[in-house]
Design an enzyme around this catalytic site. Structure first.
Site, PDB file in Angstrom:
ATOM      1  N   CYS A 103       0.868  -1.510  -0.215  1.00 58.71           N
ATOM      2  CA  CYS A 103       0.124   0.418  -0.236  1.00 58.71           C
ATOM      3  C   CYS A 103       0.885   1.081  -0.084  1.00 58.71           C
ATOM      4  O   CYS A 103       2.386   1.426   0.228  1.00 58.71           O
ATOM      5  CB  CYS A 103      -0.713   0.290   1.391  1.00 58.71           C
ATOM      6  SG  CYS A 103      -1.131  -1.299   1.174  1.00 58.71           S
TER       7      CYS A 103
ATOM      8  N   ARG B 177       2.229   0.796  -6.082  1.00 61.51           N
ATOM      9  CA  ARG B 177       1.912   0.634  -4.386  1.00 61.51           C
ATOM     10  C   ARG B 177       0.223   0.237  -4.479  1.00 61.51           C
ATOM     11  O   ARG B 177       0.002  -1.270  -3.486  1.00 61.51           O
ATOM     12  CB  ARG B 177       2.467   1.300  -3.060  1.00 61.51           C
ATOM     13  CG  ARG B 177       3.487   1.461  -3.943  1.00 61.51           C
ATOM     14  CD  ARG B 177       4.389   2.229  -2.175  1.00 61.51           C
ATOM     15  NE  ARG B 177       4.094   1.315  -0.978  1.00 61.51           N
ATOM     16  CZ  ARG B 177       5.341   0.797  -1.329  1.00 61.51           C
ATOM     17  NH1 ARG B 177       6.130   0.702  -1.871  1.00 61.51           N
ATOM     18  NH2 ARG B 177       5.708   0.070  -0.188  1.00 61.51           N
TER      19      ARG B 177
ATOM     20  N   TRP C 253      -4.143  -1.724  -1.585  1.00 60.77           N
ATOM     21  CA  TRP C 253      -4.158  -2.763  -2.320  1.00 60.77           C
ATOM     22  C   TRP C 253      -4.550  -3.427  -0.970  1.00 60.77           C
ATOM     23  O   TRP C 253      -3.287  -4.330   0.004  1.00 60.77           O
ATOM     24  CB  TRP C 253      -2.769  -3.124  -2.864  1.00 60.77           C
ATOM     25  CG  TRP C 253      -2.410  -4.418  -3.736  1.00 60.77           C
ATOM     26  CD1 TRP C 253      -2.475  -5.006  -3.050  1.00 60.77           C
ATOM     27  CD2 TRP C 253      -3.171  -4.508  -4.771  1.00 60.77           C
ATOM     28  NE1 TRP C 253      -2.901  -6.557  -4.315  1.00 60.77           N
ATOM     29  CE2 TRP C 253      -3.075  -5.894  -5.188  1.00 60.77           C
ATOM     30  CE3 TRP C 253      -3.945  -3.421  -5.999  1.00 60.77           C
ATOM     31  CZ2 TRP C 253      -3.135  -6.161  -6.609  1.00 60.77           C
ATOM     32  CZ3 TRP C 253      -3.481  -4.026  -7.135  1.00 60.77           C
ATOM     33  CH2 TRP C 253      -3.760  -5.041  -7.549  1.00 60.77           C
TER      34      TRP C 253
ATOM     35  N   ASN D 132       1.064   0.257   5.969  1.00 60.77           N
ATOM     36  CA  ASN D 132       1.448  -0.779   4.777  1.00 60.77           C
ATOM     37  C   ASN D 132       2.001  -2.215   5.831  1.00 60.77           C
ATOM     38  O   ASN D 132       3.457  -2.105   5.617  1.00 60.77           O
ATOM     39  CB  ASN D 132       2.509  -0.058   4.302  1.00 60.77           C
ATOM     40  CG  ASN D 132       3.298  -0.292   3.186  1.00 60.77           C
ATOM     41  OD1 ASN D 132       3.880  -0.525   2.780  1.00 60.77           O
ATOM     42  ND2 ASN D 132       2.112  -1.979   2.115  1.00 60.77           N
ATOM     43  N   GLY D 133       1.409  -3.084   5.353  1.00 62.60           N
ATOM     44  CA  GLY D 133       1.821  -4.918   5.283  1.00 62.60           C
ATOM     45  C   GLY D 133       0.937  -5.486   5.795  1.00 62.60           C
ATOM     46  O   GLY D 133      -0.451  -5.501   5.840  1.00 62.60           O
TER      47      GLY D 133
ATOM     48  N   GLU E 121       7.767 -20.876 -19.195  1.00 59.61           N
ATOM     49  CA  GLU E 121       7.590 -19.936 -18.478  1.00 59.61           C
ATOM     50  C   GLU E 121       8.763 -19.000 -19.442  1.00 59.61           C
ATOM     51  O   GLU E 121       8.558 -17.488 -19.381  1.00 59.61           O
ATOM     52  CB  GLU E 121       7.398 -19.830 -17.176  1.00 59.61           C
ATOM     53  CG  GLU E 121       7.056 -18.740 -16.823  1.00 59.61           C
ATOM     54  CD  GLU E 121       6.359 -17.843 -16.857  1.00 59.61           C
ATOM     55  OE1 GLU E 121       5.502 -17.909 -17.103  1.00 59.61           O
ATOM     56  OE2 GLU E 121       6.347 -16.107 -16.359  1.00 59.61           O
TER      57      GLU E 121
ATOM     58  N   LYS F  28       8.691 -15.155 -21.790  1.00 64.31           N
ATOM     59  CA  LYS F  28       8.705 -14.271 -21.501  1.00 64.31           C
ATOM     60  C   LYS F  28       9.746 -14.106 -21.778  1.00 64.31           C
ATOM     61  O   LYS F  28       9.420 -12.515 -22.727  1.00 64.31           O
ATOM     62  CB  LYS F  28       9.804 -14.936 -19.698  1.00 64.31           C
ATOM     63  CG  LYS F  28       9.427 -13.244 -18.211  1.00 64.31           C
ATOM     64  CD  LYS F  28       8.499 -14.053 -17.555  1.00 64.31           C
ATOM     65  CE  LYS F  28       6.963 -13.977 -18.809  1.00 64.31           C
ATOM     66  NZ  LYS F  28       5.875 -13.819 -17.104  1.00 64.31           N
TER      67      LYS F  28
ATOM     68  N   GLU G  25       7.652 -12.613 -25.276  1.00 67.97           N
ATOM     69  CA  GLU G  25       6.298 -11.318 -25.078  1.00 67.97           C
ATOM     70  C   GLU G  25       7.686  -9.599 -25.148  1.00 67.97           C
ATOM     71  O   GLU G  25       6.578  -8.613 -25.877  1.00 67.97           O
ATOM     72  CB  GLU G  25       5.139 -11.543 -24.121  1.00 67.97           C
ATOM     73  CG  GLU G  25       6.163 -11.357 -22.398  1.00 67.97           C
ATOM     74  CD  GLU G  25       4.867 -11.718 -21.697  1.00 67.97           C
ATOM     75  OE1 GLU G  25       4.277 -10.977 -22.256  1.00 67.97           O
ATOM     76  OE2 GLU G  25       5.224 -12.049 -20.314  1.00 67.97           O
TER      77      GLU G  25
ATOM     78  N   HIS H  77      11.702 -35.675 -32.198  1.00 63.18           N
ATOM     79  CA  HIS H  77      10.705 -36.299 -32.631  1.00 63.18           C
ATOM     80  C   HIS H  77      10.337 -34.736 -33.713  1.00 63.18           C
ATOM     81  O   HIS H  77       8.975 -34.849 -33.563  1.00 63.18           O
ATOM     82  CB  HIS H  77       9.741 -36.368 -31.427  1.00 63.18           C
ATOM     83  CG  HIS H  77       9.711 -37.523 -30.586  1.00 63.18           C
ATOM     84  ND1 HIS H  77       9.495 -38.845 -31.387  1.00 63.18           N
ATOM     85  CD2 HIS H  77       9.799 -37.710 -29.654  1.00 63.18           C
ATOM     86  CE1 HIS H  77      10.460 -39.616 -30.057  1.00 63.18           C
ATOM     87  NE2 HIS H  77      10.114 -38.737 -29.087  1.00 63.18           N
TER      88      HIS H  77
ATOM     89  N   LYS I 275      -2.403  -5.822 -20.248  1.00 62.45           N
ATOM     90  CA  LYS I 275      -2.028  -6.160 -18.536  1.00 62.45           C
ATOM     91  C   LYS I 275      -3.476  -7.611 -17.921  1.00 62.45           C
ATOM     92  O   LYS I 275      -2.895  -8.274 -18.187  1.00 62.45           O
ATOM     93  CB  LYS I 275      -1.729  -5.553 -17.806  1.00 62.45           C
ATOM     94  CG  LYS I 275      -1.621  -5.817 -16.115  1.00 62.45           C
ATOM     95  CD  LYS I 275      -0.076  -6.441 -16.091  1.00 62.45           C
ATOM     96  CE  LYS I 275       0.177  -7.010 -15.232  1.00 62.45           C
ATOM     97  NZ  LYS I 275       1.132  -8.609 -14.935  1.00 62.45           N
TER      98      LYS I 275
HETATM   99  C1  F6R Z   1       2.575 -12.813 -19.339  1.00 60.42           C
HETATM  100  C2  F6R Z   1       1.749 -12.695 -18.499  1.00 60.42           C
HETATM  101  C3  F6R Z   1       0.217 -13.302 -19.300  1.00 60.42           C
HETATM  102  C4  F6R Z   1      -1.065 -13.073 -18.207  1.00 60.42           C
HETATM  103  C5  F6R Z   1      -2.015 -14.029 -18.616  1.00 60.42           C
HETATM  104  C6  F6R Z   1      -2.886 -14.218 -17.329  1.00 60.42           C
HETATM  105  O1  F6R Z   1       3.328 -12.928 -18.707  1.00 60.42           O
HETATM  106  O2  F6R Z   1       1.164 -11.681 -18.180  1.00 60.42           O
HETATM  107  O3  F6R Z   1       0.220 -14.214 -19.809  1.00 60.42           O
HETATM  108  O4  F6R Z   1      -0.123 -14.573 -17.265  1.00 60.42           O
HETATM  109  O5  F6R Z   1      -3.340 -13.545 -19.131  1.00 60.42           O
HETATM  110  O6  F6R Z   1      -3.303 -13.364 -16.743  1.00 60.42           O
HETATM  111  P1  F6R Z   1      -3.856 -13.571 -15.116  1.00 60.42           P
HETATM  112  O7  F6R Z   1      -3.103 -14.381 -14.466  1.00 60.42           O
HETATM  113  O8  F6R Z   1      -4.165 -11.644 -14.894  1.00 60.42           O
HETATM  114  O9  F6R Z   1      -5.309 -14.308 -15.292  1.00 60.42           O
END
Ligand code: F6R
Length: 609
Positions: A2, A27, A74, A100-101, A482, A486, A489, A505, A604
């Site tokens: 927060c 935050r 948050w 915050n905490g 993963e 990363k 993207e 294969h 996001k």
């Molecule tokens: C990759 C990434 C996305 C999310 C996906 C699901 O770095 O951030 O692949 O993981 O869009 O998002 P959430 O977890 O918010 O459902």
């Protein structure tokens, strides 16, 4: 996470508080509130929702006064609501606090205070602090705060106001940041420098256990025992934008560095202090809740889906329950065979991903119980699920998920241990061993983040290649997926992850001279086989970067470069082996000049199908 702010001086407090809070929205931003002393009493205004809702309320009905505190929230304990927003007060309104905490022992304190007649108006852990002040007060604000600090346990940055002593603010911190801005005839308090940078660049950075009494003309700092501490002035020389990212160039790298804390917080109150087991207050399952399960279905998207794959390995191994993992957009359309003997676990950082939400509804329609693992309290997925486990990672701003992923892995590990114990599948000695290793993880992550230069160098060396391959077996394969996501993207490099045994294969045809291959070899039971796969790609002149465990003196004989991660329990290695892959992706993207925090075409939170 927060954001908190405080002001004392000749100016009106509210405009500074609101401006400072706007710089701390990274935050937390699910609710906000301020408290201002008007010369005779403390007035509070707070509101669920983004800060602009509160700002509008304050514009319509200003809070006047020269002393005040503010908070942007948050949620962790208690959903986002007006009542749960900070600041919080005691029964009389004499004491006001922002926090915050997490106050770990708040339930115990709350029960005692209720028995003494205190009336609580929120579901938060923070409110106990205000009532404790009331309970202990004998006319000395400072002495009362000290007594409260002896009672509470957990992590905190706290700022206190007392109506009887309106010439000061008192603040303190433990495991959460707090900065004091030094002005001329005025002083400021904040969780982070961006909140105060427009008013002063001269600061004191408080250390754990320090307490400060802040008046408009002085700042008096002591340690917990009351011994005065001489603070050095820290002059901030970053610009305002860099300050918001804590001096880092991007939110993504800042969030990578927040992982030790995020992981530690997510374990708070869940891994027993003596490592004797895992408890989920929010679930309170009994043995039958687990023994009655025929199977578990894990459903998620993207990075959260990758956390689900790790979860499958862990739950199947530690709790011996069959697990299926699906991407949410496929799950809904394949007539999944689930019923009331299935537990569906949905994983989502944002709690708003449309495909995951739709899969959750489908699972419920089919009679399954649904457990959500999410980072956002009160999100749609949290509201729709039967039960929720929150990852306490704090807001994740960068589009590429990092700290949300590692905290999801921590939850999967804790859940697997919890289920295994309830089911009687895990001997107590093994539980103890796993809990001990869990507790060490924040230190191990910290250690990994201390030496990033070799990774930066690889990224600069290979960051202009157009294809990169990630290989692994078992849990290393899950992490390879993963790592590849990363890299593609944020750096736009084509990256593929393969179960190393699958190479022959088909994909081996793509391995030619100079192609970078990231080979994870952290799993002992498939180690020799993984070395054979490494030899296969080396024989085709690939450039191999091996990820191995410290103490492994074999791997470097077969690869071109090695990154070592601290040794831990095999089921917990993904939480460490992903860190170099996150860093590699980050530095490759930065080297290529990509917009790291906002990669092209991506959002996001994906709230469309
Ligand atoms: C990759 C990434 C996305 C999310 C996906 C699901 O770095 O951030 O692949 O993981 O869009 O998002 P959430 O977890 O918010 O459902």
């Amino acid at each position: 996470m927060c954001g908190i702010v405080g002001y004392i001086g000749p100016d009106q407090a509210a405009p500074f508080l609101l401006e400072g809070m706007s710089k701390l929205e990274y935050r937390g931003y699910d609710s906000a509130g301020i408290a201002v002393f008007d010369g005779s009493q403390i007035n509070i205004d707070k509101s669920v929702g983004r800060l602009n809702i509160l700002a509008k309320k304050v514009e319509m009905k200003p809070l006047t006064g020269n002393l005040g505190i503010g908070h942007t929230r948050w949620a962790t304990h208690g959903r986002p609501s007006d009542a749960n927003s900070h600041p919080h007060t005691d029964c009389t309104g004499k004491f006001v606090v922002v926090h915050n905490g997490i106050i770990e022992n708040y339930m115990h304190i709350k029960e005692k205070l209720i028995a003494k007649g205190h009336i609580f108006t929120s579901e938060t852990d923070t409110e106990v602090v205000a009532h404790l002040l009331e309970e202990y007060y004998e006319g000395d604000f400072e002495a009362t705060v000290k007594k409260v600090l002896e009672t509470i346990e957990g992590s905190y940055a706290l700022v206190f106001m007392c109506q009887d002593e309106p010439d000061k603010l008192i603040c303190t911190k433990q495991d959460n940041p707090l900065v004091i801005g030094l002005g001329e005839g005025e002083n400021f308090i904040a969780s982070d420098i961006p909140a105060i940078i427009s008013r002063t660049r001269r600061t004191y950075i408080l250390s754990d256990g320090e307490m400060a009494i802040v008046t408009k003309d002085s700042v008096w700092v002591t340690n917990r025992q009351g011994v005065p501490v001489t603070k050095k002035v820290f002059e901030v020389n970053w610009d305002a934008e860099a300050a918001e990212k804590g001096g880092y160039e991007h939110f993504m790298i800042k969030e990578i560095y927040e992982q030790p804390k995020a992981v530690r917080e997510t374990m708070t109150g869940r891994v027993a202090k003596d490592n004797s087991g895992v408890a989920f207050e929010e679930l309170k399952w009994i043995k039958e809740d687990v023994t009655s399960l025929k199977k578990i279905a894990i459903v998620a998207c993207g990075t959260a889906y990758h956390a689900g794959i790790v979860g499958k390995y862990l739950i199947e191994n530690l709790a011996r329950i069959p697990v299926e993992v699906d991407v949410a957009s496929e799950f809904r359309y394949r007539s999944p065979l689930i019923d009331d003997q299935t537990l569906t676990i949905v994983i989502s950082q944002s709690g708003e991903t449309l495909d995951t939400l739709a899969a959750l509804k489908e699972a419920k329609k089919l009679g399954s119980r649904v457990l959500a693992i999410t980072n956002v309290v009160g999100s749609s997925i949290a509201r729709e699920a039967d039960q929720v486990i929150y990852t306490w990672a704090g807001p994740e701003i960068a589009v590429a998920s990092t700290k949300a992923y590692t905290t999801q892995l921590i939850v999967m590990a804790m859940l697997a241990i919890y289920m295994g114990s309830l089911k009687g599948k895990l001997p107590q000695a093994r539980v103890l061993e796993l809990c001990q290793e869990l507790r060490e993880l924040p230190n191990h992550i910290h250690e990994l983040l201390e030496d990033v230069e070799p990774i930066k160098t690889f990224a600069q060396q290979y960051g202009f290649n157009e294809d990169v391959f990630f290989l692994g077996r078992s849990l290393d394969y899950a992490v390879a997926l993963e790592g590849a996501l990363k890299l593609k993207e944020i750096s736009y490099i084509h990256a593929e992850a393969y179960a190393a045994g699958e190479l022959k294969h088909g994909t081996l045809a793509l391995i030619i001279e100079g192609v970078p291959v990231i080979a994870l070899a952290t799993q002992k039971d498939v180690y020799e086989k993984m070395l054979s796969n490494i030899k296969e790609v080396k024989a085709r002149d690939a450039v191999v970067i091996g990820i191995g465990l410290k103490g492994d003196n074999q791997i470097e004989k077969y690869v071109d470069h090695t990154i070592y991660i601290p040794a831990t329990d095999k089921f917990l290695t993904p939480i460490l082996s992903v860190i170099p892959l996150q860093l590699l992706a980050y530095y490759a993207a930065a080297t290529r000049g990509c917009d790291v925090d906002k990669p092209r075409n991506l959002a996001k939170s994906v709230t469309v199908e």
